[in-house]
Motif scaffolding. Structure first.
Motif, mmCIF file in Angstrom:
data_model
loop_
_atom_site.group_PDB
_atom_site.id
_atom_site.type_symbol
_atom_site.label_atom_id
_atom_site.label_comp_id
_atom_site.label_asym_id
_atom_site.label_seq_id
_atom_site.Cartn_x
_atom_site.Cartn_y
_atom_site.Cartn_z
ATOM 1 N N ASP A 97 -31.283 -1.150 -55.573
ATOM 2 C CA ASP A 97 -30.521 -0.119 -54.864
ATOM 3 C C ASP A 97 -30.599 1.249 -55.536
ATOM 4 N N GLN A 98 -31.235 1.311 -56.710
ATOM 5 C CA GLN A 98 -31.410 2.588 -57.405
ATOM 6 C C GLN A 98 -32.878 3.007 -57.494
ATOM 7 N N ALA A 99 -33.766 2.203 -56.909
ATOM 8 C CA ALA A 99 -35.201 2.390 -57.115
ATOM 9 C C ALA A 99 -35.698 3.764 -56.661
ATOM 10 N N GLN A 100 -35.294 4.205 -55.478
ATOM 11 C CA GLN A 100 -35.784 5.487 -54.978
ATOM 12 C C GLN A 100 -35.303 6.653 -55.843
ATOM 13 N N ASN A 101 -34.061 6.581 -56.287
ATOM 14 C CA ASN A 101 -33.526 7.620 -57.164
ATOM 15 C C ASN A 101 -34.267 7.648 -58.498
ATOM 16 N N ILE A 102 -34.574 6.459 -59.031
ATOM 17 C CA ILE A 102 -35.318 6.377 -60.290
ATOM 18 C C ILE A 102 -36.729 6.929 -60.113
ATOM 19 N N MET A 103 -37.346 6.642 -58.978
ATOM 20 C CA MET A 103 -38.679 7.198 -58.700
ATOM 21 C C MET A 103 -38.653 8.720 -58.725
ATOM 22 N N ASP A 104 -37.616 9.314 -58.118
ATOM 23 C CA ASP A 104 -37.487 10.775 -58.113
ATOM 24 C C ASP A 104 -37.401 11.319 -59.536
ATOM 25 N N GLN A 105 -36.594 10.641 -60.370
ATOM 26 C CA GLN A 105 -36.411 11.101 -61.746
ATOM 27 C C GLN A 105 -37.681 10.917 -62.571
ATOM 28 N N LEU A 106 -38.385 9.815 -62.345
ATOM 29 C CA LEU A 106 -39.643 9.586 -63.055
ATOM 30 C C LEU A 106 -40.675 10.638 -62.675
ATOM 31 N N GLU A 107 -40.754 10.951 -61.384
ATOM 32 C CA GLU A 107 -41.699 11.965 -60.934
ATOM 33 C C GLU A 107 -41.395 13.309 -61.576
ATOM 34 N N ALA A 108 -40.090 13.638 -61.652
ATOM 35 C CA ALA A 108 -39.690 14.896 -62.284
ATOM 36 C C ALA A 108 -40.017 14.897 -63.771
ATOM 37 N N ALA A 109 -40.041 13.704 -64.386
ATOM 38 C CA ALA A 109 -40.346 13.592 -65.816
ATOM 39 C C ALA A 109 -41.847 13.568 -66.092
ATOM 40 N N GLY A 110 -42.649 13.588 -65.027
ATOM 41 C CA GLY A 110 -44.100 13.632 -65.214
ATOM 42 C C GLY A 110 -44.828 12.341 -64.924
ATOM 43 N N ALA A 111 -44.132 11.308 -64.454
ATOM 44 C CA ALA A 111 -44.785 10.025 -64.162
ATOM 45 C C ALA A 111 -45.677 10.148 -62.935
ATOM 46 N N ARG A 112 -46.739 9.349 -62.919
ATOM 47 C CA ARG A 112 -47.664 9.327 -61.798
ATOM 48 C C ARG A 112 -47.977 7.874 -61.430
ATOM 49 N N ALA A 113 -48.565 7.679 -60.242
ATOM 50 C CA ALA A 113 -48.936 6.340 -59.765
ATOM 51 C C ALA A 113 -47.745 5.379 -59.857
ATOM 52 N N ILE A 114 -46.616 5.826 -59.343
ATOM 53 C CA ILE A 114 -45.386 5.023 -59.402
ATOM 54 C C ILE A 114 -45.411 3.990 -58.278
ATOM 55 N N LEU A 115 -45.324 2.734 -58.633
ATOM 56 C CA LEU A 115 -45.383 1.636 -57.667
ATOM 57 C C LEU A 115 -44.116 0.790 -57.725
ATOM 58 N N ILE A 116 -43.719 0.257 -56.568
ATOM 59 C CA ILE A 116 -42.599 -0.677 -56.494
ATOM 60 C C ILE A 116 -43.098 -1.985 -55.891
ATOM 61 N N THR A 117 -42.777 -3.098 -56.526
ATOM 62 C CA THR A 117 -43.181 -4.422 -56.050
ATOM 63 C C THR A 117 -41.963 -5.316 -55.950
ATOM 64 N N ARG A 118 -41.859 -6.039 -54.845
ATOM 65 C CA ARG A 118 -40.759 -6.991 -54.696
ATOM 66 C C ARG A 118 -40.922 -8.162 -55.649
ATOM 67 N N ILE A 119 -39.792 -8.710 -56.067
ATOM 68 C CA ILE A 119 -39.777 -9.878 -56.944
ATOM 69 C C ILE A 119 -39.263 -11.064 -56.142
ATOM 70 N N HIS A 120 -39.986 -12.162 -56.145
ATOM 71 C CA HIS A 120 -39.575 -13.344 -55.356
ATOM 72 C C HIS A 120 -38.747 -14.327 -56.174
ATOM 73 N N GLY A 121 -38.841 -14.242 -57.484
ATOM 74 C CA GLY A 121 -38.069 -15.124 -58.328
ATOM 75 C C GLY A 121 -38.011 -14.577 -59.742
ATOM 76 N N CYS A 122 -36.908 -14.890 -60.446
ATOM 77 C CA CYS A 122 -36.765 -14.373 -61.816
ATOM 78 C C CYS A 122 -35.853 -15.297 -62.606
ATOM 79 N N ARG A 123 -36.269 -15.655 -63.782
ATOM 80 C CA ARG A 123 -35.431 -16.429 -64.712
ATOM 81 C C ARG A 123 -35.096 -15.520 -65.901
ATOM 82 N N THR A 124 -33.838 -15.439 -66.249
ATOM 83 C CA THR A 124 -33.447 -14.595 -67.367
ATOM 84 C C THR A 124 -32.990 -15.440 -68.547
#
Length: 215
Positions: free
Chosen positions: A188-215
């Motif tokens: 729910d914060q991904a788009q906002n983080i992308m904006d901040q990363l872009e402003a910080a100079g990041a490039r080739a920013i990709l988002i991928t869905r996660i189907h499962g995760c064990r912590t």
């Protein structure tokens, strides 16, 4: 949760699932009551008789009767069957359109849950494995995987925006002075983080869905 508590079944909740959320309230015409303690002696219509009876008893309130109805319980007020209803309320807009208002604090908040018999059976190991898998899916729904490239001098700023669950994966790129970063971020914060990363100079920013995760 509401169906479990209303039924009085010998079962217990073991995992909330985070969807199908609802809130239960008393409601009536404006001025009929201000809190649950004003409901003594009143007839209350609801589809959840057991749940309402338990809540009233916990607050020391003796109603004039609990009328069990299936479907649109708000019609009971127009028909004179009850003076107050107890039902699911989300925004309150439906109640307002009917000229009704919420009475007091919520009766309860509900959502989809996993339950099991109150007395655990022999399949405890299978149950724990099942719960681990479910939790992995729930965590995966809350996060996405974010990849991006960043110049080395901006790496510290970028990592502060994407700390990950444990720590981000950082790898040097073939292009000198650049680094690739991979990290889990809240969906729910991904788009906002992308904006901040872009402003910080990041490039080739990709988002991928996660189907499962064990912590």
């Amino acid at each position: 949760r509401d169906l479990l508590l209303d039924s009085g079944a010998a079962a217990v909740e073991i995992l909330p699932l985070g969807f199908a959320r609802s809130t239960f309230h008393f409601a009536g015409v404006p001025g009929v009551a201000a809190s649950v303690h004003d409901l003594s002696g009143m007839k209350i219509a609801t589809s959840f008789s057991g749940l309402v009876a338990k809540h009233l008893a916990e607050n020391g309130v003796i109603p004039g009767g609990i009328v069990h109805l299936d479907g649109a319980v708000e019609t009971s007020l127009r028909l004179g069957v009850a003076e107050v209803i107890a039902d699911v309320v989300e925004t309150g807009s439906t109640l307002a359109a009917l000229g009704l208002t919420i009475i007091g604090a919520p009766i309860m908040k509900s959502e989809a849950v996993v339950i099991r018999p109150a007395v655990a059976g022999a399949a405890e190991e299978a149950e724990l494995r099942f719960l681990r898998r479910l939790k992995g899916v729930l965590i995966a729904r809350k996060y996405v995987l974010m990849d991006y490239d960043i110049r080395d001098e901006h790496l510290a700023r970028a990592i502060s925006l994407t700390p990950g669950l444990e720590s981000p994966t950082v790898s040097p790129l073939h292009r000198e002075g650049w680094t690739a970063v991979r990290s889990m971020v809240p969906a729910d914060q991904a788009q906002n983080i992308m904006d901040q990363l872009e402003a910080a100079g990041a490039r080739a920013i990709l988002i991928t869905r996660i189907h499962g995760c064990r912590t």
